[in-house]
Scaffold this motif. Structure first.
Motif, PDB file in Angstrom:
ATOM      1  N   SER A 289       0.841  -1.204   0.000  1.00  0.00           N
ATOM      2  CA  SER A 289       0.000   0.000   0.000  1.00  0.00           C
ATOM      3  C   SER A 289       0.871   1.246   0.000  1.00  0.00           C
ATOM      4  CB  SER A 289      -0.918   0.014   1.232  1.00  0.00           C
ATOM      5  OG  SER A 289      -1.754  -1.104   1.256  1.00  0.00           O
ATOM      6  N   LEU A 290       1.877   1.241   0.857  1.00  0.00           N
ATOM      7  CA  LEU A 290       2.790   2.383   0.954  1.00  0.00           C
ATOM      8  C   LEU A 290       3.495   2.631  -0.383  1.00  0.00           C
ATOM      9  CD1 LEU A 290       3.841   4.343   3.196  1.00  0.00           C
ATOM     10  CD2 LEU A 290       5.718   2.740   3.537  1.00  0.00           C
ATOM     11  N   MET A 291       3.971   1.562  -1.003  1.00  0.00           N
ATOM     12  CA  MET A 291       4.716   1.696  -2.257  1.00  0.00           C
ATOM     13  C   MET A 291       3.817   2.138  -3.404  1.00  0.00           C
ATOM     14  SD  MET A 291       7.160  -1.696  -1.984  1.00  0.00           S
ATOM     15  CE  MET A 291       7.985  -1.399  -3.551  1.00  0.00           C
ATOM     16  N   THR A 292       2.662   1.500  -3.566  1.00  0.00           N
ATOM     17  CA  THR A 292       1.808   1.809  -4.716  1.00  0.00           C
ATOM     18  C   THR A 292       1.192   3.203  -4.618  1.00  0.00           C
ATOM     19  OG1 THR A 292       0.029   0.579  -3.584  1.00  0.00           O
ATOM     20  CG2 THR A 292       1.248  -0.585  -5.301  1.00  0.00           C
ATOM     21  N   VAL A 293       0.804   3.611  -3.415  1.00  0.00           N
ATOM     22  CA  VAL A 293       0.223   4.957  -3.259  1.00  0.00           C
ATOM     23  C   VAL A 293       1.288   6.026  -3.521  1.00  0.00           C
ATOM     24  CG1 VAL A 293      -0.773   6.583  -1.606  1.00  0.00           C
ATOM     25  CG2 VAL A 293      -1.609   4.230  -1.691  1.00  0.00           C
ATOM     26  N   SER A 294       2.497   5.831  -2.989  1.00  0.00           N
ATOM     27  CA  SER A 294       3.564   6.813  -3.200  1.00  0.00           C
ATOM     28  C   SER A 294       3.939   6.894  -4.678  1.00  0.00           C
ATOM     29  CB  SER A 294       4.797   6.449  -2.364  1.00  0.00           C
ATOM     30  OG  SER A 294       5.372   5.224  -2.800  1.00  0.00           O
ATOM     31  N   VAL A 295       3.970   5.735  -5.363  1.00  0.00           N
ATOM     32  CA  VAL A 295       4.282   5.718  -6.796  1.00  0.00           C
ATOM     33  C   VAL A 295       3.181   6.424  -7.582  1.00  0.00           C
ATOM     34  CG1 VAL A 295       4.280   4.165  -8.784  1.00  0.00           C
ATOM     35  CG2 VAL A 295       5.838   3.754  -6.904  1.00  0.00           C
ATOM     36  N   ALA A 296       1.920   6.216  -7.199  1.00  0.00           N
ATOM     37  CA  ALA A 296       0.816   6.873  -7.902  1.00  0.00           C
ATOM     38  C   ALA A 296       0.938   8.393  -7.798  1.00  0.00           C
ATOM     39  CB  ALA A 296      -0.524   6.405  -7.321  1.00  0.00           C
ATOM     40  N   ILE A 297       1.315   8.873  -6.614  1.00  0.00           N
ATOM     41  CA  ILE A 297       1.451  10.326  -6.408  1.00  0.00           C
ATOM     42  C   ILE A 297       2.618  10.880  -7.223  1.00  0.00           C
ATOM     43  CG2 ILE A 297       1.970  12.110  -4.705  1.00  0.00           C
ATOM     44  CD1 ILE A 297       0.505  10.343  -2.636  1.00  0.00           C
ATOM     45  N   THR A 298       3.785  10.215  -7.136  1.00  0.00           N
ATOM     46  CA  THR A 298       4.960  10.722  -7.855  1.00  0.00           C
ATOM     47  C   THR A 298       4.775  10.604  -9.372  1.00  0.00           C
ATOM     48  OG1 THR A 298       6.033   8.544  -7.591  1.00  0.00           O
ATOM     49  CG2 THR A 298       6.582  10.247  -5.985  1.00  0.00           C
ATOM     50  N   TYR A 299       4.140   9.518  -9.828  1.00  0.00           N
ATOM     51  CA  TYR A 299       3.930   9.362 -11.270  1.00  0.00           C
ATOM     52  C   TYR A 299       2.998  10.452 -11.794  1.00  0.00           C
ATOM     53  CZ  TYR A 299       3.539   7.064 -15.790  1.00  0.00           C
ATOM     54  OH  TYR A 299       3.600   6.787 -17.135  1.00  0.00           O
ATOM     55  N   ALA A 300       1.922  10.706 -11.053  1.00  0.00           N
ATOM     56  CA  ALA A 300       1.001  11.766 -11.478  1.00  0.00           C
ATOM     57  C   ALA A 300       1.701  13.121 -11.483  1.00  0.00           C
ATOM     58  CB  ALA A 300      -0.213  11.796 -10.552  1.00  0.00           C
ATOM     59  N   ASN A 301       2.592  13.353 -10.523  1.00  0.00           N
ATOM     60  CA  ASN A 301       3.314  14.620 -10.435  1.00  0.00           C
ATOM     61  C   ASN A 301       4.235  14.823 -11.630  1.00  0.00           C
ATOM     62  OD1 ASN A 301       4.333  17.038  -9.014  1.00  0.00           O
ATOM     63  ND2 ASN A 301       6.213  15.841  -8.846  1.00  0.00           N
ATOM     64  N   PHE A 302       4.877  13.741 -12.109  1.00  0.00           N
ATOM     65  CA  PHE A 302       5.867  13.865 -13.170  1.00  0.00           C
ATOM     66  C   PHE A 302       5.295  13.695 -14.577  1.00  0.00           C
ATOM     67  CE2 PHE A 302       8.782  13.297  -9.664  1.00  0.00           C
ATOM     68  CZ  PHE A 302       9.876  14.065 -10.038  1.00  0.00           C
ATOM     69  N   TYR A 303       4.250  12.873 -14.719  1.00  0.00           N
ATOM     70  CA  TYR A 303       3.833  12.487 -16.073  1.00  0.00           C
ATOM     71  C   TYR A 303       2.389  12.860 -16.426  1.00  0.00           C
ATOM     72  CZ  TYR A 303       8.138   9.812 -15.895  1.00  0.00           C
ATOM     73  OH  TYR A 303       9.454   9.447 -15.773  1.00  0.00           O
TER      74      TYR A 303
ATOM     75  N   PHE B 248      -5.399   1.627  -4.100  1.00  0.00           N
ATOM     76  CA  PHE B 248      -6.691   1.446  -3.423  1.00  0.00           C
ATOM     77  C   PHE B 248      -6.926  -0.020  -3.079  1.00  0.00           C
ATOM     78  CE2 PHE B 248     -11.213   0.343  -3.922  1.00  0.00           C
ATOM     79  CZ  PHE B 248     -11.726   1.043  -2.828  1.00  0.00           C
ATOM     80  N   LEU B 249      -6.596  -0.934  -3.991  1.00  0.00           N
ATOM     81  CA  LEU B 249      -6.811  -2.360  -3.736  1.00  0.00           C
ATOM     82  C   LEU B 249      -5.955  -2.863  -2.586  1.00  0.00           C
ATOM     83  CD1 LEU B 249      -7.128  -3.909  -7.325  1.00  0.00           C
ATOM     84  CD2 LEU B 249      -8.940  -3.453  -5.664  1.00  0.00           C
ATOM     85  N   TYR B 250      -4.716  -2.399  -2.505  1.00  0.00           N
ATOM     86  CA  TYR B 250      -3.857  -2.832  -1.396  1.00  0.00           C
ATOM     87  C   TYR B 250      -4.309  -2.214  -0.072  1.00  0.00           C
ATOM     88  CZ  TYR B 250      -0.531  -5.375  -4.283  1.00  0.00           C
ATOM     89  OH  TYR B 250       0.053  -6.313  -5.108  1.00  0.00           O
ATOM     90  N   ILE B 251      -4.772  -0.974  -0.107  1.00  0.00           N
ATOM     91  CA  ILE B 251      -5.331  -0.367   1.112  1.00  0.00           C
ATOM     92  C   ILE B 251      -6.569  -1.133   1.550  1.00  0.00           C
ATOM     93  CG2 ILE B 251      -6.481   1.692   2.021  1.00  0.00           C
ATOM     94  CD1 ILE B 251      -4.622   3.369   0.288  1.00  0.00           C
ATOM     95  N   LEU B 252      -7.371  -1.573   0.579  1.00  0.00           N
ATOM     96  CA  LEU B 252      -8.572  -2.356   0.884  1.00  0.00           C
ATOM     97  C   LEU B 252      -8.211  -3.652   1.607  1.00  0.00           C
ATOM     98  CD1 LEU B 252     -11.635  -2.106   0.344  1.00  0.00           C
ATOM     99  CD2 LEU B 252     -11.291  -3.521  -1.690  1.00  0.00           C
ATOM    100  N   GLU B 253      -7.118  -4.302   1.191  1.00  0.00           N
ATOM    101  CA  GLU B 253      -6.695  -5.527   1.868  1.00  0.00           C
ATOM    102  C   GLU B 253      -6.243  -5.234   3.301  1.00  0.00           C
ATOM    103  OE1 GLU B 253      -3.590  -9.306   1.441  1.00  0.00           O
ATOM    104  OE2 GLU B 253      -3.579  -7.721  -0.065  1.00  0.00           O
ATOM    105  N   VAL B 254      -5.533  -4.121   3.500  1.00  0.00           N
ATOM    106  CA  VAL B 254      -5.100  -3.750   4.852  1.00  0.00           C
ATOM    107  C   VAL B 254      -6.306  -3.501   5.751  1.00  0.00           C
ATOM    108  CG1 VAL B 254      -3.861  -2.039   6.226  1.00  0.00           C
ATOM    109  CG2 VAL B 254      -2.910  -2.801   4.052  1.00  0.00           C
TER     110      VAL B 254
END
Length: 298
Positions: free
Chosen positions: A102-116, A136-142
């Motif tokens: 969850s930590l990795m995918t959410v942070s990647v989503a934010i940085t990817y949106a910021n750059f691309y 969102f799916l990984y947060i849902l599992e948590v």
């Protein structure tokens, strides 16, 4: 004979169970794997040359579904029962990995949106939407594990282990943001200081997950962790002083400095994450010292 009977009983329960894929947990895992792979393919076609943030995003969208696939296969063949008996707390491991993903995918989503992602970058927005859905799916599992199933964490899904994951994660964000340090000895020292603690963190996490291995160590792991944290705090204190001085002295923020492509802004992120990790290591050091002295962490 009691132990042998327990082992035989455990082994008899480890049977192939394809119906686990049809459960809510199995379906969630399959959705995570498929969505991450789709996002990986979309990001791959979008490209990003040798940009470190793009490389980190591609790594995340490959690493997380692979771990989820391994967990799914192990549970489908019932091997989690054996692992749970002989070497680890399987429930703690799976919940901890969901938290880390969850930590990795959410942070990647934010940085990817910021750059691309931009007003004219439709493809970048499509990849960003899929990236946020992965998170969102990984947060849902948590949420499912921690609040609906009320799973109790023993290390990785509890504060001590996840705190180490946070330290490693922030270190990764520092590494992918490093720039402009060549030909500057003070900043090269900072890079070395960032590198020294990083490879030890996964070893500490793995040793605590594998309970049998921890019991076989010829030394006290808590004392080793304490020494490691003292060294890490000292290193980060030096970097927290040197990096801002040798990066921003006589180097004010440019008037035209967008967050995504401005070297100054990226160097500022390194300074910011340095202070974040200094706080994380310091708090971890305090709690570890209290644990050694006999105080229990709540």
């Amino acid at each position: 004979m009691g132990i042998i009977d327990d082992v035989k009983d455990t082994l008899s329960k480890a049977v192939f169970n394809p119906s686990s894929l049809m459960s809510g947990r199995g379906g969630l895992h399959m959705a995570q794997i498929i969505l991450c792979l789709v996002t990986f393919v979309l990001g791959l076609f979008r490209g990003g040359s040798s940009h470190t943030y793009w490389i980190y995003a591609m790594f995340t969208w490959a690493f997380c579904p692979i771990i989820t696939l391994v967990i799914t296969v192990i549970e489908m063949f019932g091997l989690d029962i054996i692992l749970n008996m002989f070497c680890m707390d399987w429930g703690d491991f799976t919940t901890g990995m969901a938290m880390s993903s969850s930590l990795m995918t959410v942070s990647v989503a934010i940085t990817y949106a910021n750059f691309y992602a931009c007003l004219k970058c439709l493809y970048g927005w499509i990849v960003s939407v899929f990236a946020f859905l992965c998170g969102f799916l990984y947060i849902l599992e948590v949420v499912k594990d921690k609040f609906l199933d009320k799973k109790k964490g023993s290390y990785l899904a509890a504060l001590p282990g996840f705190w180490k994951v946070l330290e490693a994660f922030v270190s990764c964000m520092i590494f992918v943001s490093l720039t402009g340090y060549r030909d500057k000895p003070a900043l090269i020292f900072c890079v070395i200081a960032y590198i020294i603690p990083f490879p030890i963190l996964p070893l500490i996490i793995a040793t605590n997950i594998l309970k049998k291995l921890k019991n076989c160590l010829p030394f006290n792991l808590d004392r080793f962790v304490f020494i490691f944290l003292v060294i890490s705090v000292v290193l980060y204190i030096f970097t927290a002083i040197l990096w801002p001085i040798y990066t921003f002295r006589q180097n004010p923020r440019p008037s035209d400095c967008p967050p995504s492509f401005c070297i100054w802004a990226i160097q500022f992120m390194v300074a910011f994450f340095t202070y974040v990790n200094l706080i994380l290591f310091t708090v971890d050091l305090i709690f570890t010292l209290l644990g050694i002295c006999g105080f229990k962490r709540t």
